[in-house]
Write a protein that holds these residues in place. Sequence first.
Motif, short mmCIF file in Angstrom:
data_model
loop_
_atom_site.label_atom_id
_atom_site.label_comp_id
_atom_site.label_asym_id
_atom_site.label_seq_id
_atom_site.Cartn_x
_atom_site.Cartn_y
_atom_site.Cartn_z
N GLN A 149 0.84 -1.21 0.00
CA GLN A 149 0.00 0.00 0.00
C GLN A 149 0.86 1.25 0.00
N SER A 150 2.02 1.17 -0.60
CA SER A 150 3.01 2.24 -0.45
C SER A 150 2.52 3.61 -0.89
N ASN A 151 1.61 3.66 -1.86
CA ASN A 151 1.12 4.95 -2.34
C ASN A 151 0.25 5.65 -1.31
N GLU A 152 -0.11 4.94 -0.23
CA GLU A 152 -0.92 5.54 0.83
C GLU A 152 -0.08 6.30 1.85
N PHE A 153 1.24 6.13 1.81
CA PHE A 153 2.10 6.72 2.83
C PHE A 153 3.05 7.73 2.20
N SER A 154 3.31 8.78 2.95
CA SER A 154 4.24 9.80 2.47
C SER A 154 5.68 9.45 2.82
N GLN A 155 5.86 8.70 3.90
CA GLN A 155 7.21 8.29 4.29
C GLN A 155 7.12 7.21 5.36
N MET A 156 8.17 6.38 5.44
CA MET A 156 8.30 5.39 6.50
C MET A 156 9.70 5.48 7.07
N VAL A 157 9.80 5.70 8.37
CA VAL A 157 11.09 5.69 9.07
C VAL A 157 11.01 4.55 10.07
N LEU A 158 11.76 3.50 9.83
CA LEU A 158 11.56 2.25 10.55
C LEU A 158 12.88 1.68 11.07
N MET A 159 12.79 1.05 12.23
CA MET A 159 13.95 0.38 12.79
C MET A 159 13.84 -1.12 12.57
N PHE A 160 14.93 -1.70 12.06
CA PHE A 160 15.02 -3.14 11.82
C PHE A 160 16.31 -3.67 12.44
N GLN A 161 16.38 -4.99 12.56
CA GLN A 161 17.68 -5.60 12.77
C GLN A 161 18.57 -5.19 11.59
N LYS A 162 19.83 -4.95 11.87
CA LYS A 162 20.71 -4.45 10.82
C LYS A 162 20.75 -5.39 9.62
N GLU A 163 20.70 -6.69 9.87
CA GLU A 163 20.73 -7.66 8.77
C GLU A 163 19.57 -7.45 7.82
N VAL A 164 18.37 -7.19 8.37
CA VAL A 164 17.19 -6.95 7.53
C VAL A 164 17.33 -5.63 6.80
N ALA A 165 17.82 -4.61 7.50
CA ALA A 165 18.01 -3.30 6.88
C ALA A 165 18.95 -3.39 5.68
N LEU A 166 20.01 -4.15 5.81
CA LEU A 166 20.96 -4.29 4.71
C LEU A 166 20.35 -5.02 3.52
N ARG A 167 19.42 -5.93 3.80
CA ARG A 167 18.71 -6.60 2.71
C ARG A 167 17.84 -5.61 1.95
N THR A 174 25.44 -8.96 -4.48
CA THR A 174 25.77 -9.07 -3.06
C THR A 174 24.90 -10.16 -2.45
N SER A 175 25.37 -10.73 -1.35
CA SER A 175 24.62 -11.82 -0.73
C SER A 175 23.32 -11.35 -0.10
N ALA A 176 23.25 -10.07 0.26
CA ALA A 176 22.04 -9.54 0.90
C ALA A 176 20.93 -9.21 -0.10
N TYR A 177 21.29 -9.10 -1.37
CA TYR A 177 20.34 -8.72 -2.42
C TYR A 177 19.35 -9.85 -2.66
N GLY A 178 18.05 -9.48 -2.67
CA GLY A 178 17.04 -10.51 -2.87
C GLY A 178 15.66 -9.93 -3.10
#
Length: 295
Positions: A149-167, A174-178
């Motif tokens: 539903q991304s067109n419904e939001f103006s922005q998302m500022v979110l905290m993740f585990q760093k591993e997820v953020a790098l993905r 890169t191995s994180a690309y998927g």
Amino acid sequence: MSEFDDNKSPQKLDLSSLPKLSQILHKHNLSPKKSLGQHFLLNKSICSRIAESSGDLSETTVIEVGPGPGGLTRALLEMGAKQVIAIEKDKRCIAALNELALISNGRLIVKEGNALDFNFVQNIPYPKHIISNLPYNISTQLLVKWLDQSNEFSQMVLMFQKEVALRIVAKPNTSAYGRLSIYAQWLCKCEIVFDLKPNAFSPPPKVNSTIIRLTPYTEPLFKAPKEVLLRIIAAGFGQRRKKLRSSLKNAINDPEIILKNTGISSDRRAETLTLEEWCSLARECADTNLKIKRQ
């Protein structure tokens, strides 16, 4: 009138007289629950930095998932967010959040429930940001839901585990690309804001954390039929070490045709294709009416 009133004063709140968060934890007997993926963020300067990373919030409705005792919630109100909608599953935290709501001049609405079941679109005025220290155990599920539903939001500022953020921000080869990299970057500009060490939380998690800012595009970065794109990247990365001529057979009947028509070598592997190339494959599948297999 919607309960999410969009006519509240955008003035910043002075919450300096409030008890410290450590006192709130003691008062309400709040201890983080592992089953809910809770790691409370109590550091005021870090909470302020997260709120500030989203820019001017004076005309914005902010949705916060998993506010816990309300550290980031306070920062959002102090930053002048027009309205904050806090969604909390843990009944123990509701009382603490309601105390904050009472002095918020109507700018904080507390909703008890599971964010996975919450309607983030209905009756919430635009512009709306999602700014959250996400529960790690459902963070990816929530992100995919919001990307849908991304067109419904103006922005998302979110905290993740760093591993997820790098993905999320990963590049080809890169191995994180998927799959998550492609879907997020197709729909949003994805930026790492800053990293957090485990000692920023109570209790400290076993991993580092990262704040990411996702700004949805008005239109996807490249034209592609969504269902087809998601299906072929699922097939390609489901067997990422196999060559495309083999891995894509799980999605389409004759991948060799599509690959030849798009000028992509069938000897390549999923992680080597750029976002633009994946979108080109998806368009070619649709244009040639090649049968897409169902999962």
